[in-house]
Design a protein around this motif. Structure first.
Motif, short mmCIF file in Angstrom:
data_model
loop_
_atom_site.label_atom_id
_atom_site.label_comp_id
_atom_site.label_asym_id
_atom_site.label_seq_id
_atom_site.Cartn_x
_atom_site.Cartn_y
_atom_site.Cartn_z
N ALA A 271 16.71 43.09 39.71
CA ALA A 271 17.50 42.49 38.64
C ALA A 271 18.93 42.99 38.65
CB ALA A 271 16.85 42.79 37.29
N TYR A 272 19.13 44.29 38.98
CA TYR A 272 20.49 44.85 39.04
C TYR A 272 21.32 44.19 40.14
CZ TYR A 272 24.19 48.20 40.03
OH TYR A 272 25.40 48.77 40.28
N GLN B 76 24.65 41.90 39.85
CA GLN B 76 25.90 42.24 40.52
C GLN B 76 26.37 41.15 41.48
OE1 GLN B 76 27.91 44.86 40.01
NE2 GLN B 76 26.57 45.57 38.36
N GLY B 77 25.43 40.41 42.07
CA GLY B 77 25.79 39.39 43.04
C GLY B 77 26.04 38.03 42.44
N ARG B 78 26.03 37.93 41.11
CA ARG B 78 26.25 36.62 40.51
C ARG B 78 27.70 36.18 40.70
NH1 ARG B 78 27.41 40.23 36.64
NH2 ARG B 78 28.94 39.69 35.02
N PRO B 79 27.97 34.90 40.79
CA PRO B 79 29.36 34.42 40.93
C PRO B 79 30.19 34.83 39.72
CG PRO B 79 27.77 32.69 41.42
CD PRO B 79 26.99 33.81 40.81
N GLN B 80 31.38 35.31 40.00
CA GLN B 80 32.29 35.73 38.94
C GLN B 80 33.63 35.03 39.12
OE1 GLN B 80 32.63 39.96 38.88
NE2 GLN B 80 30.44 40.32 38.57
N PRO B 81 34.25 34.66 38.04
CA PRO B 81 35.57 34.01 38.16
C PRO B 81 36.60 34.98 38.72
CG PRO B 81 35.09 34.55 35.87
CD PRO B 81 33.82 34.81 36.64
N VAL B 82 37.44 34.49 39.60
CA VAL B 82 38.47 35.31 40.25
C VAL B 82 39.83 34.87 39.72
CG1 VAL B 82 39.52 36.00 42.42
CG2 VAL B 82 37.06 35.59 42.31
N ARG B 83 40.56 35.81 39.20
CA ARG B 83 41.89 35.52 38.70
C ARG B 83 42.92 35.62 39.81
NH1 ARG B 83 42.35 38.78 32.92
NH2 ARG B 83 40.60 37.70 31.87
N PRO B 84 43.82 34.67 39.91
CA PRO B 84 44.86 34.77 40.93
C PRO B 84 45.77 35.94 40.63
CG PRO B 84 45.34 32.98 39.41
CD PRO B 84 43.96 33.46 39.07
N PRO B 85 46.25 36.63 41.68
CA PRO B 85 47.15 37.77 41.43
C PRO B 85 48.43 37.32 40.77
CG PRO B 85 47.15 37.16 43.76
CD PRO B 85 46.05 36.37 43.11
N ALA B 86 48.91 38.17 39.90
CA ALA B 86 50.15 37.85 39.19
C ALA B 86 51.32 37.83 40.16
CB ALA B 86 50.40 38.87 38.08
N ARG B 87 52.15 36.84 40.04
CA ARG B 87 53.31 36.72 40.90
C ARG B 87 54.42 37.63 40.41
NH1 ARG B 87 54.89 30.58 41.81
NH2 ARG B 87 56.32 31.68 43.20
N GLU B 88 54.93 38.42 41.34
CA GLU B 88 56.02 39.32 40.99
C GLU B 88 57.34 38.57 41.03
OE1 GLU B 88 56.00 42.65 43.52
OE2 GLU B 88 54.00 43.35 42.90
N ALA B 89 58.10 38.82 40.04
CA ALA B 89 59.41 38.16 39.98
C ALA B 89 60.32 38.75 41.04
CB ALA B 89 60.03 38.34 38.59
N MET B 90 60.84 37.89 41.89
CA MET B 90 61.73 38.32 42.95
C MET B 90 63.17 38.20 42.47
SD MET B 90 59.73 39.18 45.36
CE MET B 90 60.85 39.29 46.74
N PRO B 91 64.00 39.18 42.79
CA PRO B 91 65.40 39.06 42.39
C PRO B 91 66.06 37.89 43.08
CG PRO B 91 65.08 40.88 43.93
CD PRO B 91 63.72 40.40 43.55
#
Length: 227
Positions: free
Chosen positions: A59-60, A64-79
């Motif tokens: 069960a553990y 742990q292997g269940r599908p999980q939503p993946v958040r896109p990495p935050a975009r860093e502001a470029m100068p």
């Protein structure tokens, strides 16, 4: 305490001391199963613990292997860089020599002219004749500008010639050849070597045989030189 057990083979009555749960658990197992498998209460308890642990482990891992939503990495502001045109980022390197205030190698923006190179070198020294220089000519990367150098000899061995006239490929010195656009010390030396190896230049197109002079550079030089 008396426990009565009914099985497929008959009815069995056994006296079980109060609190002896192991015997009670065994009595609840069918007699045929006890006879065939030889289960003891201790074995049954161990098997139960193993099964419970295996179920918990499965069960553990399932959780742990269940599908999980993946958040896109935050975009860093470029100068934001200031817009710079490609021409502004490119430069030409020229060698200003001769009678100038500060001779040396200069880095100038692409598209600069001979007049800009003279100004960057501090200008010509007082009394220097600069009429032989085409101040409006666009600089080529790697060329050398000699200020106050003698003019190239004209055909027939007469030195000089008309100011601003063509440079003689068969009589010019290395310094005079370097006054031509795009001709530095290395290329001027190759022109002299070709002249010595082939007995001179018989026509202007022979200049194409010199290593380092392609179609573009030849088009710039053909009106500035003569055999």
């Amino acid at each position: 305490m008396t426990t009565t057990t009914t099985t497929t083979t008959g009815t069995r009555t056994r006296a079980t001391p109060r609190g002896d749960w192991r015997l009670a658990a065994r009595d609840r197992i069918p007699l045929w199963l006890q006879t065939r498998c030889g289960f003891e209460p201790r074995t049954l308890a161990a098997l139960t613990v193993v099964l419970v642990a295996a179920a918990a482990f499965a069960a553990y891992h399932f959780w742990q292997g269940r599908p999980q939503p993946v958040r896109p990495p935050a975009r860093e502001a470029m100068p934001v860089a200031a817009a710079v045109s490609p021409a502004a980022r490119r430069t030409v390197v020229v060698d200003v020599a001769g009678k100038v205030q500060h001779p040396g190698v200069l880095h100038l923006p692409q598209g600069a002219r001979v007049a800009d190179a003279l100004e960057a070198a501090g200008g010509a020294r007082p009394g220097t004749d600069t009429t032989a220089l085409n101040r409006a000519r666009v600089l080529a990367d790697g060329e050398q500008i000699v200020v106050g150098a003698p003019q190239a000899a004209a055909p027939g061995g007469a030195p000089g010639g008309a100011p601003g006239g063509p440079v003689s490929l068969n009589s010019a010195t290395q310094e005079q050849l370097q006054s031509l656009p795009g001709v530095g010390p290395v290329l001027a030396k190759r022109i002299l070597d070709y002249r010595a190896q082939h007995g001179g230049f018989h026509e202007i197109t022979d200049l194409r045989q010199v290593t380092g002079i392609g179609a573009h550079r030849f088009s710039e030089l053909r009106t500035l030189v003569q055999p």
